[in-house]
Design a protein around this motif. Sequence first.
Motif, PDB file in Angstrom:
ATOM      1  N   ILE A   1       0.961  -1.463  -0.210  1.00  0.00           N
ATOM      2  CA  ILE A   1       0.160  -0.332   0.612  1.00  0.00           C
ATOM      3  C   ILE A   1       0.901   0.866   0.095  1.00  0.00           C
ATOM      4  O   ILE A   1       0.449   2.536  -1.039  1.00  0.00           O
ATOM      5  CB  ILE A   1      -1.197   0.440   1.122  1.00  0.00           C
ATOM      6  N   ALA A   2       1.656   0.973   0.674  1.00  0.00           N
ATOM      7  CA  ALA A   2       2.956   2.390   0.761  1.00  0.00           C
ATOM      8  C   ALA A   2       3.296   2.436  -0.551  1.00  0.00           C
ATOM      9  O   ALA A   2       3.296   4.045  -1.134  1.00  0.00           O
ATOM     10  CB  ALA A   2       3.852   2.180   2.185  1.00  0.00           C
TER      11      ALA A   2
ATOM     12  N   LEU B   1       6.080   3.574   4.898  1.00  0.00           N
ATOM     13  CA  LEU B   1       5.577   2.501   5.588  1.00  0.00           C
ATOM     14  C   LEU B   1       4.437   3.098   7.210  1.00  0.00           C
ATOM     15  O   LEU B   1       3.365   2.704   7.553  1.00  0.00           O
ATOM     16  CB  LEU B   1       6.348   1.532   5.861  1.00  0.00           C
ATOM     17  N   LYS B   2       5.452   3.773   7.463  1.00  0.00           N
ATOM     18  CA  LYS B   2       4.954   4.407   9.351  1.00  0.00           C
ATOM     19  C   LYS B   2       3.323   5.266   8.862  1.00  0.00           C
ATOM     20  O   LYS B   2       2.273   5.239   9.959  1.00  0.00           O
ATOM     21  CB  LYS B   2       6.051   5.973   9.721  1.00  0.00           C
ATOM     22  N   THR B   3       3.893   6.381   7.528  1.00  0.00           N
ATOM     23  CA  THR B   3       2.028   6.886   7.327  1.00  0.00           C
ATOM     24  C   THR B   3       0.737   5.842   7.684  1.00  0.00           C
ATOM     25  O   THR B   3      -0.138   5.590   8.093  1.00  0.00           O
ATOM     26  CB  THR B   3       1.739   7.503   6.760  1.00  0.00           C
ATOM     27  N   VAL B   4       1.312   4.682   6.440  1.00  0.00           N
ATOM     28  CA  VAL B   4      -0.078   3.669   5.745  1.00  0.00           C
ATOM     29  C   VAL B   4      -0.012   3.176   7.284  1.00  0.00           C
ATOM     30  O   VAL B   4      -1.715   3.510   7.527  1.00  0.00           O
ATOM     31  CB  VAL B   4       0.811   2.910   4.519  1.00  0.00           C
ATOM     32  N   SER B   5       0.590   2.620   8.506  1.00  0.00           N
ATOM     33  CA  SER B   5       0.759   1.909   9.270  1.00  0.00           C
ATOM     34  C   SER B   5      -0.486   2.752  10.380  1.00  0.00           C
ATOM     35  O   SER B   5      -1.238   2.678  10.758  1.00  0.00           O
ATOM     36  CB  SER B   5       1.276   1.529  10.416  1.00  0.00           C
ATOM     37  N   ALA B   6      -0.170   4.177  10.291  1.00  0.00           N
ATOM     38  CA  ALA B   6      -1.047   5.098  11.428  1.00  0.00           C
ATOM     39  C   ALA B   6      -2.318   5.377  10.384  1.00  0.00           C
ATOM     40  O   ALA B   6      -3.074   5.435  11.635  1.00  0.00           O
ATOM     41  CB  ALA B   6       0.333   6.496  11.331  1.00  0.00           C
ATOM     42  N   GLN B   7      -2.697   5.685   9.293  1.00  0.00           N
ATOM     43  CA  GLN B   7      -4.169   5.606   8.845  1.00  0.00           C
ATOM     44  C   GLN B   7      -4.476   3.716   8.998  1.00  0.00           C
ATOM     45  O   GLN B   7      -6.168   4.265   9.419  1.00  0.00           O
ATOM     46  CB  GLN B   7      -3.571   5.457   7.524  1.00  0.00           C
ATOM     47  N   LYS B   8      -4.272   3.240   9.000  1.00  0.00           N
ATOM     48  CA  LYS B   8      -4.323   1.527   9.059  1.00  0.00           C
ATOM     49  C   LYS B   8      -4.797   1.646  11.035  1.00  0.00           C
ATOM     50  O   LYS B   8      -5.902   1.273  10.986  1.00  0.00           O
ATOM     51  CB  LYS B   8      -4.053   0.701   8.749  1.00  0.00           C
ATOM     52  N   SER B   9      -4.488   2.396  11.837  1.00  0.00           N
ATOM     53  CA  SER B   9      -4.589   2.371  13.179  1.00  0.00           C
ATOM     54  C   SER B   9      -5.371   2.917  13.152  1.00  0.00           C
ATOM     55  O   SER B   9      -6.377   3.117  14.373  1.00  0.00           O
ATOM     56  CB  SER B   9      -3.590   2.677  14.129  1.00  0.00           C
TER      57      SER B   9
END
Length: 217
Positions: free
Chosen positions: A170-171, A178-186
């Motif tokens: 996705i990133a 990766l940090k942004t995508v993980s934050a959006q998922k969270s």
Amino acid sequence: MQMTPECPVRIALLDDHEFVLQGLTVQLERLPHCRVVGAFAQSRGLIDALDRLEVDLILLDYALSEGDADGLPLIRRLRRRHADKRILVVSGRDDVVTVNMILRAGAHGFFPKRQGARDIERAIQRVMRGHVYLPDKLADELGQTELASLTPREWEVLRCFLDGMSVSDIAAKFKRSLKTVSAQKSAAFRKLGIQSNAQLFKLQGTLMEQGGDEGRD
């Protein structure tokens, strides 16, 4: 609306199971404040009948037979065409996300199929008095969960994840870290009141039906 034996609430029923439909009709007809004016096994029959019947309340099953219009699209359609009528949804799916989306689509109450049949009169009375009906436990869960609309980017992440893409995929696709995508998922998980991927996949049908068109940045 004041429910009395002299002025009963006029109810249209929708359920694709004939046995359930007949049983619910008999049960409601026993209540002095209720009168069933139509019982339908398909949404098309209900929609056509609403143009000629005098109906105060539509009591409908959330999930109908395959190929029949149901769920959130049906609720929205009924609200657009019959805004003067109250809608009480019955379903075996009573997770917080599904119920929240049902209410946001325009329903005035939700009645779980696992709840005792004796409570249906109380649910109808509350809805017809202009309130939203939810069982106490569900009302508490909705009140404790942040269910704000997902942003378009959060919807993108969830859609891709449900399609089998990893956070790295996705990133790369959207050129995000990766940090942004993980934050959006969270953030999406928090808003939906879930904690695991397994819970997300259980909600896949409801989320895809919602379509994410309510999200805003």
